[in-house]
Enzyme design. Structure first.
Site, PDB file in Angstrom:
ATOM      1  N   ILE A 136      36.359  40.311  56.975  1.00 30.81           N
ATOM      2  CA  ILE A 136      36.070  38.931  56.597  1.00 30.81           C
ATOM      3  C   ILE A 136      37.114  37.969  57.152  1.00 30.81           C
ATOM      4  O   ILE A 136      36.938  36.750  57.088  1.00 30.81           O
ATOM      5  CB  ILE A 136      35.953  38.766  55.070  1.00 30.81           C
ATOM      6  CG1 ILE A 136      37.262  39.128  54.360  1.00 30.81           C
ATOM      7  CG2 ILE A 136      34.792  39.603  54.531  1.00 30.81           C
ATOM      8  CD1 ILE A 136      37.264  38.824  52.871  1.00 30.81           C
TER       9      ILE A 136
ATOM     10  N   ALA B 282      37.089  41.745  48.192  1.00 31.47           N
ATOM     11  CA  ALA B 282      38.394  41.203  47.781  1.00 31.47           C
ATOM     12  C   ALA B 282      39.346  42.324  47.399  1.00 31.47           C
ATOM     13  O   ALA B 282      38.931  43.404  46.981  1.00 31.47           O
ATOM     14  CB  ALA B 282      38.224  40.260  46.590  1.00 31.47           C
TER      15      ALA B 282
ATOM     16  N   TYR C 237      46.007  37.761  41.317  1.00 28.44           N
ATOM     17  CA  TYR C 237      44.625  38.193  41.574  1.00 28.44           C
ATOM     18  C   TYR C 237      43.650  37.292  40.823  1.00 28.44           C
ATOM     19  O   TYR C 237      42.686  36.781  41.395  1.00 28.44           O
ATOM     20  CB  TYR C 237      44.459  39.653  41.164  1.00 28.44           C
ATOM     21  CG  TYR C 237      43.033  40.059  40.930  1.00 28.44           C
ATOM     22  CD1 TYR C 237      42.139  40.189  41.997  1.00 28.44           C
ATOM     23  CD2 TYR C 237      42.561  40.319  39.644  1.00 28.44           C
ATOM     24  CE1 TYR C 237      40.817  40.562  41.785  1.00 28.44           C
ATOM     25  CE2 TYR C 237      41.246  40.702  39.431  1.00 28.44           C
ATOM     26  CZ  TYR C 237      40.377  40.813  40.492  1.00 28.44           C
ATOM     27  OH  TYR C 237      39.076  41.178  40.263  1.00 28.44           O
TER      28      TYR C 237
ATOM     29  N   SER D 112      35.860  37.710  38.066  1.00 29.00           N
ATOM     30  CA  SER D 112      36.594  38.599  37.164  1.00 29.00           C
ATOM     31  C   SER D 112      36.956  37.897  35.870  1.00 29.00           C
ATOM     32  O   SER D 112      37.212  36.681  35.852  1.00 29.00           O
ATOM     33  CB  SER D 112      37.888  39.065  37.849  1.00 29.00           C
ATOM     34  OG  SER D 112      38.741  39.724  36.944  1.00 29.00           O
TER      35      SER D 112
ATOM     36  N   LYS E 212      40.634  34.518  42.202  1.00 31.99           N
ATOM     37  CA  LYS E 212      39.236  34.480  41.787  1.00 31.99           C
ATOM     38  C   LYS E 212      38.858  33.101  41.252  1.00 31.99           C
ATOM     39  O   LYS E 212      37.763  32.583  41.530  1.00 31.99           O
ATOM     40  CB  LYS E 212      38.978  35.550  40.723  1.00 31.99           C
ATOM     41  CG  LYS E 212      39.072  36.974  41.241  1.00 31.99           C
ATOM     42  CD  LYS E 212      37.917  37.327  42.169  1.00 31.99           C
ATOM     43  CE  LYS E 212      37.875  38.800  42.494  1.00 31.99           C
ATOM     44  NZ  LYS E 212      36.744  39.191  43.335  1.00 31.99           N
TER      45      LYS E 212
END
Length: 324
Positions: A52, A74, A140, A116, A144
């Protein structure tokens, strides 16, 4: 129905691919196989080996024409994200911007995003619904949340309609045994328990047994990966019918404690599964449970396989081969 699934060779991604195939979709998987596995690829799905971060390869793949895309490509290790934020910035945020720009250029207007529950952070109330404050406690979760915000802008400016699916704790395997690739370096409870049962890890560490819960161990909301996969297909149908973006939680709404899962796994596997109590980890709440009411109302989604027996049994049917 032509669907492009980014990260479709991974643990969750392969189950999503299987769900779309089972519903008659023509699926292309786009994956760099950095954590995904070739054994998770299905012969009836096309495969493009690509990153990506490579805009040209994304654009070429998307130019084949798709009704929607699913983004699961991801990095997801919360602990690592606090040590290497640059890695998560480049892959998760910059990579998603590449995906969105290529989608805008090639005319793909439906986008299903693997988000998430990490966007919420420390719970201020339970169960956690979509109106809960957004305050991620690791980088993380921050990535998101930033992607969700970017998606909202691309909805307004490029008319890309999205479904952001906020997973709680994914676990289990395809009940019919069609997916057998083991997670690489798992950080979640159930695969760690299964590695101990299979003899590839010496023992389980229980981080704290003095929480204010019935058995003293932490309680989390575990959702079967096949239930998650079904939600992606239902989200596609929603976007197709409504042409309106949405953000929903995906959880079982039933908390399971560490000891409850461990005891069930011992019974199902017939293994001792050594475990030792370790100190609490900083920032770990006693209990996290989702409200999935909105997913039920908007998508017609239900967690059908997310009971503790199914989670443990479908996991063991895959991991026991490592014990053979």
């Amino acid at each position: 129905m032509r669907i492009l699934i980014l990260g479709g060779a991974g643990y969750i991604g392969s189950h999503v691919v299987r769900e779309f195939l089972d519903n008659g979709a023509e699926v292309t998987v786009f994956d760099n196989l950095s954590s995904g596995l070739r054994e998770n690829l299905f012969p009836e799905a096309a495969f493009v080996h690509g990153s990506i971060l490579d805009y040209d390869s994304l654009r070429r793949a998307m130019s084949e024409g798709f009704d929607a895309m699913v983004h699961l490509a991801a990095f997801k290790a919360a602990g690592e994200s606090m040590i290497a934020p640059e890695k998560y910035s480049v892959n998760n945020i910059s990579g998603t911007i590449n995906i969105l720009n290529a989608a805008a250029e090639t005319g793909i207007r439906r986008f299903i995003f693997s988000s998430s529950a990490a966007v919420y952070g420390e719970p201020e109330y339970l169960p956690i619904d979509e109106n809960h404050p957004l305050n991620p406690e690791n980088y993380y979760g921050f990535t998101k949340l930033e992607i969700e915000r970017i998606l909202s802008w691309y909805d307004q400016l490029k008319e890309i309609k999205f479904a952001a699916l906020r997973y709680f704790n994914a676990a289990g395997y395809d009940p019919t045994g069609r997916i057998t690739g083991l997670e690489q370096n798992p950080a979640n409870l159930l695969p760690i328990i299964m590695e101990v049962a299979a003899g590839t890890r010496p023992a389980l560490s229980i981080f704290g047994d003095d929480y204010n819960t019935p058995d003293g161990t932490g309680i989390r909301d575990y959702v079967h990966v096949s239930d998650l996969a079904a939600a992606h297909y239902q989200a596609f149908r929603y976007l197709e019918a409504k042409n309106t973006s949405l953000t929903v939680n995906l959880g079982s709404e039933s908390g399971l404690s560490v000891r409850e899962i461990l005891d069930t796994a011992r019974r199902i596997t017939g293994k001792e599964i050594p475990a030792r109590v370790a100190p609490r980890r900083p920032g770990d709440p006693a209990k996290l449970v989702a409200s999935s009411r909105l997913a039920r109302e908007r998508l017609g989604w239900k967690a059908l396989h997310s009971d503790v027996e199914s989670l443990a049994a479908t996991s063991w049917q895959v991991y026991k081969s490592a014990d053979a």
